[in-house]
Design an enzyme around this catalytic site. Structure first.
Site, mmCIF file in Angstrom:
data_model
loop_
_atom_site.group_PDB
_atom_site.id
_atom_site.type_symbol
_atom_site.label_atom_id
_atom_site.label_comp_id
_atom_site.label_asym_id
_atom_site.label_seq_id
_atom_site.Cartn_x
_atom_site.Cartn_y
_atom_site.Cartn_z
ATOM 1 N N GLY A 197 -67.038 -6.902 -37.590
ATOM 2 C CA GLY A 197 -68.263 -7.076 -38.348
ATOM 3 C C GLY A 197 -68.786 -5.744 -38.815
ATOM 4 N N THR A 233 -70.815 -9.828 -31.276
ATOM 5 C CA THR A 233 -70.628 -9.009 -32.476
ATOM 6 C C THR A 233 -71.921 -9.042 -33.288
ATOM 7 O OG1 THR A 233 -68.264 -9.401 -32.474
ATOM 8 C CG2 THR A 233 -69.228 -8.665 -34.551
ATOM 9 N N GLU A 237 -74.300 -5.996 -34.321
ATOM 10 C CA GLU A 237 -74.536 -5.694 -35.742
ATOM 11 C C GLU A 237 -76.007 -5.848 -36.112
ATOM 12 O OE1 GLU A 237 -72.265 -4.199 -37.200
ATOM 13 O OE2 GLU A 237 -70.499 -4.824 -36.074
ATOM 14 N N HIS A 246 -74.767 3.607 -32.583
ATOM 15 C CA HIS A 246 -73.864 3.412 -31.448
ATOM 16 C C HIS A 246 -74.349 4.269 -30.281
ATOM 17 C CE1 HIS A 246 -70.631 2.075 -34.450
ATOM 18 N NE2 HIS A 246 -71.035 1.015 -33.768
ATOM 19 N N ASP A 256 -77.932 9.135 -29.915
ATOM 20 C CA ASP A 256 -78.255 7.848 -30.551
ATOM 21 C C ASP A 256 -79.740 7.750 -30.894
ATOM 22 O OD1 ASP A 256 -79.360 7.573 -28.041
ATOM 23 O OD2 ASP A 256 -78.400 5.668 -27.575
ATOM 24 N N THR A 261 -81.190 6.025 -23.067
ATOM 25 C CA THR A 261 -79.764 5.711 -22.949
ATOM 26 C C THR A 261 -79.025 7.003 -22.611
ATOM 27 O OG1 THR A 261 -79.555 6.030 -25.339
ATOM 28 C CG2 THR A 261 -79.778 3.763 -24.562
ATOM 29 N N ASP A 297 -67.186 -8.735 -25.347
ATOM 30 C CA ASP A 297 -68.403 -9.549 -25.349
ATOM 31 C C ASP A 297 -68.896 -9.862 -23.937
ATOM 32 O OD1 ASP A 297 -68.245 -9.547 -28.103
ATOM 33 O OD2 ASP A 297 -68.364 -11.726 -28.308
HETATM 34 N N1 ARG Z 1 -66.768 -2.897 -34.377
HETATM 35 C C1 ARG Z 1 -68.008 -3.487 -34.730
HETATM 36 C C2 ARG Z 1 -68.893 -2.495 -35.519
HETATM 37 O O1 ARG Z 1 -69.694 -1.726 -35.040
HETATM 38 C C3 ARG Z 1 -68.693 -4.143 -33.586
HETATM 39 C C4 ARG Z 1 -68.053 -4.267 -32.276
HETATM 40 C C5 ARG Z 1 -68.656 -5.425 -31.556
HETATM 41 N N2 ARG Z 1 -68.200 -5.537 -30.209
HETATM 42 C C6 ARG Z 1 -68.059 -6.709 -29.571
HETATM 43 N N3 ARG Z 1 -67.725 -6.759 -28.312
HETATM 44 N N4 ARG Z 1 -68.273 -7.847 -30.162
HETATM 45 O O2 ARG Z 1 -68.820 -2.475 -36.714
HETATM 46 ZN ZN ZN Z 2 -71.234 -0.802 -34.568
HETATM 47 CA CA CA Z 3 -79.551 8.471 -25.714
#
Ligand code: ARG
Ligand code: ZN
Ligand code: CA
Length: 326
Positions: A197, A233, A237, A246, A256, A261, A297
């Site tokens: 995503g 996800t 997002e 992130h 971040d 954190t 997840d």
């Molecule tokens: N890769 C994705 C992004 O930041 C999100 C990852 C989501 N992780 C998950 N465990 N669903 O664009």
């Molecule tokens: Zn991301």
């Molecule tokens: Ca931090």
């Protein structure tokens, strides 16, 4: 390694980098570990493209950053500016499908709304797995609710979509967002390149505002595929869409912009063992169970209190998503 460093007006240094070398195409084989094949920091790739294409975006994002800092440092101001109580966000789900399976069911769509509501209210059943060392900084109820506004379905002959926003434009066979200033638009489609995503951060063009989610990572039932089958996800997002970065700050021991954190040296994958330590200064224990990491997840289940403050700031009067809180 691609690295973009932006030195902006107030002197804040925003440094974003994406490690492309770990990226693998889905076509590289079904027996590649999913944790490797389905990973990419697409939201930041897209942001970098937008920053290159729109010379005014960096300044706009920096003023959002200054605003967020001001509101975050003065929670009394935040609560004064926010309309009392809960922010309710209408969600438009745009479904692009080629096969019958890609035309995800109403139940699958509703399951995603339900996950967002659980995760943002800290009502998710795994919230209580939060290790003792992080319990004091858990977000609790973020006080944002999601309600399904409408579902728009469209057939396509496209086998897969990329991160160029084609799915958001009628001219390229996609569906334009509905009322993006007052509604969160989600797109469900078949995303290629192993991308789960991507989101657009506050400050971007309203014509492409919203969150795209691969149909096999959308919701928690139907066509979802483990280990991305719990709807997280979208939680991650929507975190970006509400201005969260992130947790590793998109750089080695990066920032971040959230104080509570810990520093992470990089993204974590899979399901890290409890007590996993950072190699950054002070070797803090990493908050690998935070939604803004890259874990599976089943192994991400909390936002921090600082992330809550940062998200709510964008809805305050004068903030980039204030139109949602009227
Ligand atoms: N890769 C994705 C992004 O930041 C999100 C990852 C989501 N992780 C998950 N465990 N669903 O664009
Ligand atoms: Zn991301
Ligand atoms: Ca931090």
């Amino acid at each position: 390694m691609r690295k973009l460093t932006l030195i902006v007006t107030t002197g804040l240094l925003v440094s974003i980098s994406c490690n492309k070398s770990s990226r693998q195409d889905e076509s590289s084989g079904a027996d590649e570990p999913a944790a490797v094949t389905l990973r990419n920091c697409a939201s930041n790739d897209v942001l970098q493209e937008q920053l290159k294409a729109d010379p005014s975006l960096a300044a706009r994002m920096e003023s959002i950053e200054a605003f967020t800092r001001r509101i975050s440092q003065n929670p009394a101001e935040a609560s004064r500016l926010l309309p009392g109580g809960i922010i309710e966000i209408p969600v438009v789900v745009n479904v692009l499908y080629r096969t019958a399976a890609e035309n995800i069911s109403q139940a699958q769509i509703q399951s995603q709304i339900d996950v967002l509501n659980e995760d943002f209210a800290a009502l998710n059943s795994d919230y209580n797995n939060t290790p003792a060392i992080f319990q004091a900084v858990r977000s609790g109820d973020i006080k944002i609710r999601f309600v399904l506004d409408q579902v728009i379905q469209k057939r396509t002959s496209k086998k897969s979509w990329g991160t160029n926003d084609a799915m958001k434009k009628t001219s390229s066979g996609g569906i334009a967002p509905t009322s993006p200033a007052t509604k969160l638009n989600l797109w469900s489609c078949n995303l290629g390149g192993g991308i789960l995503g991507y989101a657009q951060f506050p400050g971007g063009n309203s014509a492409t505002d919203g969150v795209v989610i691969d149909n096999n990572a959308f919701g928690s039932t139907g066509t979802v595929s483990a280990p991305y089958n719990k709807g997280r996800t979208a939680t991650h997002e929507v975190g970006h869409w509400m201005n969260l970065r992130h947790i590793w700050g998109d750089a080695s021991c990066g920032n971040d912009q959230v104080d509570d954190t810990p520093q992470h040296n990089a993204a974590n994958y899979g399901c890290p063992a409890a007590g996993h330590q950072s190699t950054c200064t002070g070797r803090p224990v990493e908050m690998t169970m935070n939604y803004m990491d890259y874990t599976d997840d089943a192994c991400m289940y909390m936002f921090s209190a600082g992330q809550k403050t940062r998200m709510l700031a964008i809805f305050a009067s004068g903030g980039p998503r204030a139109s949602f809180a009227q």
